[in-house]
Design an enzyme around this catalytic site. Structure first.
Site, mmCIF file in Angstrom:
data_model
loop_
_atom_site.group_PDB
_atom_site.id
_atom_site.type_symbol
_atom_site.label_atom_id
_atom_site.label_comp_id
_atom_site.label_asym_id
_atom_site.label_seq_id
_atom_site.Cartn_x
_atom_site.Cartn_y
_atom_site.Cartn_z
ATOM 1 N N GLU A 170 0.795 -1.220 0.000
ATOM 2 C CA GLU A 170 0.000 0.000 0.000
ATOM 3 C C GLU A 170 0.842 1.292 0.000
ATOM 4 O O GLU A 170 0.749 2.092 0.925
ATOM 5 C CB GLU A 170 -0.988 -0.009 1.166
ATOM 6 C CG GLU A 170 -1.988 -1.149 1.059
ATOM 7 C CD GLU A 170 -2.898 -1.272 2.287
ATOM 8 O OE1 GLU A 170 -3.175 -0.246 2.926
ATOM 9 O OE2 GLU A 170 -3.299 -2.408 2.591
ATOM 10 N N GLU A 277 -5.447 -10.908 -1.482
ATOM 11 C CA GLU A 277 -6.160 -10.842 -0.189
ATOM 12 C C GLU A 277 -7.667 -10.943 -0.403
ATOM 13 O O GLU A 277 -8.450 -10.206 0.203
ATOM 14 C CB GLU A 277 -5.810 -9.538 0.538
ATOM 15 C CG GLU A 277 -4.324 -9.334 0.754
ATOM 16 C CD GLU A 277 -3.981 -8.077 1.546
ATOM 17 O OE1 GLU A 277 -4.877 -7.495 2.179
ATOM 18 O OE2 GLU A 277 -2.798 -7.682 1.519
HETATM 19 O O1 G3I Z 1 -1.801 -11.001 18.185
HETATM 20 C C1 G3I Z 1 -2.166 -9.862 18.974
HETATM 21 C C2 G3I Z 1 -2.692 -10.305 20.306
HETATM 22 O O2 G3I Z 1 -1.671 -10.930 21.026
HETATM 23 C C3 G3I Z 1 -3.206 -9.076 21.054
HETATM 24 O O3 G3I Z 1 -3.796 -9.468 22.246
HETATM 25 C C4 G3I Z 1 -4.239 -8.332 20.208
HETATM 26 C C5 G3I Z 1 -4.712 -7.065 20.885
HETATM 27 O O4 G3I Z 1 -5.150 -6.110 19.950
HETATM 28 O O5 G3I Z 1 -3.654 -7.977 18.973
HETATM 29 C C6 G3I Z 1 -3.214 -9.104 18.226
HETATM 30 O O6 G3I Z 1 -2.645 -8.632 17.048
HETATM 31 C C7 G3I Z 1 -3.549 -8.190 16.074
HETATM 32 C C8 G3I Z 1 -3.277 -8.948 14.789
HETATM 33 O O7 G3I Z 1 -4.100 -8.454 13.751
HETATM 34 C C9 G3I Z 1 -3.496 -10.452 14.925
HETATM 35 O O8 G3I Z 1 -4.852 -10.765 14.859
HETATM 36 C C10 G3I Z 1 -3.336 -6.704 15.846
HETATM 37 O O9 G3I Z 1 -3.727 -5.983 16.986
HETATM 38 C C11 G3I Z 1 -4.119 -6.234 14.655
HETATM 39 O O10 G3I Z 1 -3.755 -4.893 14.352
HETATM 40 C C12 G3I Z 1 -3.812 -7.104 13.456
HETATM 41 O O11 G3I Z 1 -4.613 -6.684 12.390
HETATM 42 C C13 G3I Z 1 -4.208 -7.135 11.116
HETATM 43 C C14 G3I Z 1 -3.927 -5.926 10.215
HETATM 44 O O12 G3I Z 1 -3.685 -6.326 8.892
HETATM 45 C C15 G3I Z 1 -2.718 -5.149 10.718
HETATM 46 O O13 G3I Z 1 -1.584 -5.958 10.724
HETATM 47 C C16 G3I Z 1 -5.328 -7.985 10.532
HETATM 48 O O14 G3I Z 1 -5.467 -9.182 11.291
HETATM 49 C C17 G3I Z 1 -4.996 -8.336 9.087
HETATM 50 O O15 G3I Z 1 -6.064 -9.027 8.497
HETATM 51 C C18 G3I Z 1 -4.752 -7.041 8.306
HETATM 52 O O16 G3I Z 1 -4.396 -7.413 6.995
HETATM 53 C C19 G3I Z 1 -4.312 -6.346 6.045
HETATM 54 C C20 G3I Z 1 -3.160 -6.665 5.107
HETATM 55 O O17 G3I Z 1 -1.985 -6.891 5.843
HETATM 56 C C21 G3I Z 1 -2.981 -5.536 4.092
HETATM 57 N N1 G3I Z 1 -4.205 -5.264 3.376
HETATM 58 C C22 G3I Z 1 -5.402 -5.026 4.215
HETATM 59 C C23 G3I Z 1 -5.584 -6.204 5.183
HETATM 60 C C24 G3I Z 1 -6.856 -6.036 6.003
HETATM 61 O O18 G3I Z 1 -6.798 -4.880 6.762
#
Ligand code: G3I
Length: 357
Positions: A170, A277
């Site tokens: 992005e 995705e």
């Molecule tokens: O694993 C931790 C956990 O230990 C903790 O307790 C919890 C508290 O918030 O957070 C957990 O981590 C989260 C992680 O996902 C795992 O589920 C993060 O907070 C959260 O920010 C993270 O979100 C991910 C996001 O990208 C940011 O990395 C989403 O799952 C993931 O689906 C999303 O993927 C993105 C692609 O990389 C890029 N394109 C868009 C797509 C969707 O937004």
């Protein structure tokens, strides 16, 4: 093959009165009676393309069905979060590899390739996955060194198991059509992106290197803006092999013609295309409409030689990022929350088998 029905527990009286009465489908028990063999990976293999899913490592051990379906149905895995900078190097030169290692081990054990997502995600529209020490770097040279160090560490560790890198995720404005003015690009200009590709190529010469972008699956201003950015980067010497079309279709998928047109633009530049995705939300829980749109995505990819990968952002509605972003009603994937295959699964399977409508 059992005939089973999903649990309609999410249906509230309000939804029943609105969606079911108006549209006749919303709260009806859903039939789940689709063969899951031959598998998606077997059908995809006949075309020489990858069918992948984003994965969360803790589920590989916590939920046997999750691991079983991921292994059986997909020939590629993308770690959903665990290769991102915040997760691999939260402090400079301090690394946390366990989760990414777990995905790599699972993929290796199941003869799957890994999409390396992502080395740098500079855009801060919704999530911030670049650590604060980078964003608060005291000067441009230090910020560049942080990027260099990070790419070197991650690519060196995973070059053996990762065969496609989303070098940059992005780079564009999320809702605009220009380059995103995030802190990294504002500080270093577009040169940091060219350098990131060059460095990744030198560390992992055999991998395909991608720019991965959102909301560029249809012709339009943002697609044109990305074409322009990639053109400038190629001219500046960036070894870009392909473009990832994220394909989060929250308002339905584009037409086949629209997707093919976009893919052909990239093919004309000599680049590969990957759907990286994919998930599809169809409002009012219309599973048949969702299935048709999934079929269209597969049809589009199979129509363009440059398209060699269809990766979904998960595979079960139980574990989709959209459960947090929109709510559990969004049900965007191929298997329901009970791990039962939906019409969308059957549609993808038949389209890959060459038996689409
Ligand atoms: O694993 C931790 C956990 O230990 C903790 O307790 C919890 C508290 O918030 O957070 C957990 O981590 C989260 C992680 O996902 C795992 O589920 C993060 O907070 C959260 O920010 C993270 O979100 C991910 C996001 O990208 C940011 O990395 C989403 O799952 C993931 O689906 C999303 O993927 C993105 C692609 O990389 C890029 N394109 C868009 C797509 C969707 O937004």
């Amino acid at each position: 093959m059992n005939k089973v029905f999903s649990n309609p527990r999410w249906c509230t009286i309000a939804v029943a009165l609105s969606a079911a009465v108006l549209f006749g489908t919303g709260c009806m028990p859903k039939e789940r009676d689709f063969p899951t063999s031959p598998t998606l990976r077997e059908f995809a293999g006949q075309h020489g393309i990858l069918i992948g899913a984003a994965a969360r490592p803790h589920l590989l051990v916590e939920e046997p069905q999750y691991a079983d379906i991921l292994a059986a149905q997909f020939n590629s895995i993308t770690p959903e979060t665990d290769l991102k900078w915040l997760h691999t190097e939260p402090e400079h030169l301090t690394y946390t590899w366990d989760n990414a290692d777990a995905v790599a081990a699972f993929a290796t054990a199941n003869n799957q390739t890994i999409r390396g997502h992502t080395l740098v995600w500079p855009n801060e529209f919704y999530y911030i996955t670049t650590p604060d020490y980078v964003r608060n770097a005291p000067d441009a040279a230090t910020m560049q060194k942080y990027i260099d160090d990070h790419i070197e560490a991650v690519v060196t560790r995973y070059a053996d198991v990762v065969h496609r890198w989303d070098v940059i995720n992005e780079p564009m404005q999320t809702l605009g059509s220009g380059v995103d003015p995030n802190i990294i690009t504002a500080t270093l200009g577009e040169a940091w992106m060219v350098r990131a590709f060059q460095q990744t190529r030198s560390l992992d010469p055999d991998a395909d290197l991608y720019i991965n972008e959102a909301l560029t699956e249809r012709p339009g201003a943002k697609h044109s803006g990305l074409l322009a950015l990639v053109g400038r980067m190629l001219d500046a010497g960036a070894p870009i092999d392909g473009v990832g079309l994220q394909s989060h279709f929250l308002f339905g998928a584009p037409s086949v013609q629209a997707m093919v047109s976009v893919m052909q633009d990239w093919e004309a530049l000599g680049l590969k295309v990957a759907i990286t995705e994919l998930d599809i939300v169809t409002w009012l829980d219309n599973e048949e409409a969702q299935a048709l749109q999934y079929e269209n995505v597969v049809t589009a990819c199979l129509s363009v030689a440059a398209c060699g990968e269809i990766t979904l952002w998960g595979f079960t509605d139980k574990h989709s990022w959209l459960n947090g972003f929109l709510g559990s009603w969004s049900t965007p994937l191929l298997f329901d929350a009970d791990y039962l295959p939906k019409p969308a699964y059957a549609a993808v399977s038949m389209a890959l088998a060459g038996e689409g409508n």
